[in-house]
Design an enzyme around this catalytic site. Sequence first.
Site, PDB file in Angstrom:
ATOM      1  N   TYR A   8       9.537 115.862  28.797  1.00 47.85           N
ATOM      2  CA  TYR A   8       9.610 114.513  29.367  1.00 47.85           C
ATOM      3  C   TYR A   8      10.611 114.463  30.528  1.00 47.85           C
ATOM      4  CZ  TYR A   8       7.120 112.488  25.360  1.00 47.85           C
ATOM      5  OH  TYR A   8       6.195 112.148  24.415  1.00 47.85           O
ATOM      6  N   LYS A  30      28.930 110.425  -1.155  1.00 50.52           N
ATOM      7  CA  LYS A  30      28.155 109.267  -0.682  1.00 50.52           C
ATOM      8  C   LYS A  30      27.102 109.715   0.329  1.00 50.52           C
ATOM      9  CE  LYS A  30      31.744 108.530   2.788  1.00 50.52           C
ATOM     10  NZ  LYS A  30      33.042 107.875   3.050  1.00 50.52           N
TER      11      LYS A  30
HETATM   12  C1  LIG Z   1      34.072 108.812   3.174  1.00 46.01           C
HETATM   13  C2  LIG Z   1      35.357 108.545   2.475  1.00 46.01           C
HETATM   14  C3  LIG Z   1      36.108 109.610   1.947  1.00 46.01           C
HETATM   15  C4  LIG Z   1      35.806 111.061   2.253  1.00 46.01           C
HETATM   16  O1  LIG Z   1      36.205 111.274   3.574  1.00 46.01           O
HETATM   17  P1  LIG Z   1      36.102 112.702   4.314  1.00 46.01           P
HETATM   18  O2  LIG Z   1      36.754 112.461   5.618  1.00 46.01           O
HETATM   19  O3  LIG Z   1      34.647 112.988   4.423  1.00 46.01           O
HETATM   20  O4  LIG Z   1      36.813 113.691   3.473  1.00 46.01           O
HETATM   21  C5  LIG Z   1      37.215 109.291   1.165  1.00 46.01           C
HETATM   22  N1  LIG Z   1      37.577 107.999   0.959  1.00 46.01           N
HETATM   23  C6  LIG Z   1      36.894 106.955   1.477  1.00 46.01           C
HETATM   24  C7  LIG Z   1      37.355 105.567   1.206  1.00 46.01           C
HETATM   25  C8  LIG Z   1      35.767 107.189   2.260  1.00 46.01           C
HETATM   26  O5  LIG Z   1      35.094 106.158   2.790  1.00 46.01           O
END
Ligand SMILES: *Cc1c(COP(=O)(O)O)cnc(C)c1O
Length: 350
Positions: free
Chosen positions: A244, A35
């Site tokens: 800055y 994702k």
């Molecule tokens: C993002 C996510 C994962 C992967 O998690 P990691 O900690 O990056 O391995 C798996 N399951 C769900 C439901 C997630 O939202």
Amino acid sequence: MARASLHIDLGALCANWRALDALSGSSVRTAATIKADAYGLGADKAGPALAAAGVRDFFVAIAEEGASLRRALGAGPAIHVYGGHMAGDAAAIRGAGLIPMLNSIEQMTRHFEILPGHPFGIQLDTGMNRLGMEPVEWAAVAELALGQNPVLVMSHLACADEPDHPMNAHQLHVFRDLTDGIAVPRALSATGGVLLGPAYHFDMTRPGIGLYGGRPFEAAQPVVRLSLPVIQARELAPGETVGYGNTFTAQGPMRLVTLASGYADGILRALSGKPMLYHGTVACPLVGRVSMDLLTVDVSALDTVPQALDLICPAQGVDALADMAGTIGYEILTALGPRYARSYSGGAKG
Ligand SMILES: *Cc1c(COP(=O)(O)O)cnc(C)c1O
């Protein structure tokens, strides 16, 4: 060219997937969570590389991500959507052959009405209270849902990065209570859960961050190198200030370089004055504030003015940066901006 370069080692990515896959039994399918554009690294490159390495199941957050991942992967691998089936998603779900994880009775009703017979999974809430059907909802619809042959029943752990946290065993217990005895493949674990051991593996695991080299998968190979070009160099006299807010004052004569990246590129402003920039193994401190497009670095330790310095490299990984910024590696990676020139090496081996 003042464009910074983000190099992604697809060979290391695939090696990390194989290493995580090897932690569960041969009957457990290890999926890949890609994702948010593969945690900022490029799902159109990471997806095909992982597929070539043997990944048959992918997870994304929303249907639109799934549709573009399908274009990169072609037909074959399963693409699951954590966000489920939202109003307006049907065309993407059908067109790209996505598998929504239905999170509520509302989503389930929508899916069965608009796309009857189209593959789906069910997400259950076992205590995180973020996504998934509540146990009482599941009790009401389990028979109906199971009659439609879901391809997966899953949940998600809230505290898996803390192995001793009692929430892990609690969620495991709730998940088993809700699903023991059903004839559908089950998945509970992301990266942290893979490391908790076989009781947490069920039929499928869904690691994300470990693939990209992040905690809690300490054995991961580094995947990312971020090199920032030097735009300008100057000599400072004692007492001169930098950036800055005049937050840095030269204590002695020093050489300063200005690099072409800043908080607009995901180098969080909270890092001001904290990390090192690396020239090979020589560490040069970031001084002054992080600006939108620029960083200033004390390179007095170098004999020459370098062409570029590394912010993310084996000597300083994403988790080291995250610690300095008071955040997590996930946020460092997903903040890496679109202005970087992304380049890729490696890919499937064996
Ligand atoms: C993002 C996510 C994962 C992967 O998690 P990691 O900690 O990056 O391995 C798996 N399951 C769900 C439901 C997630 O939202």
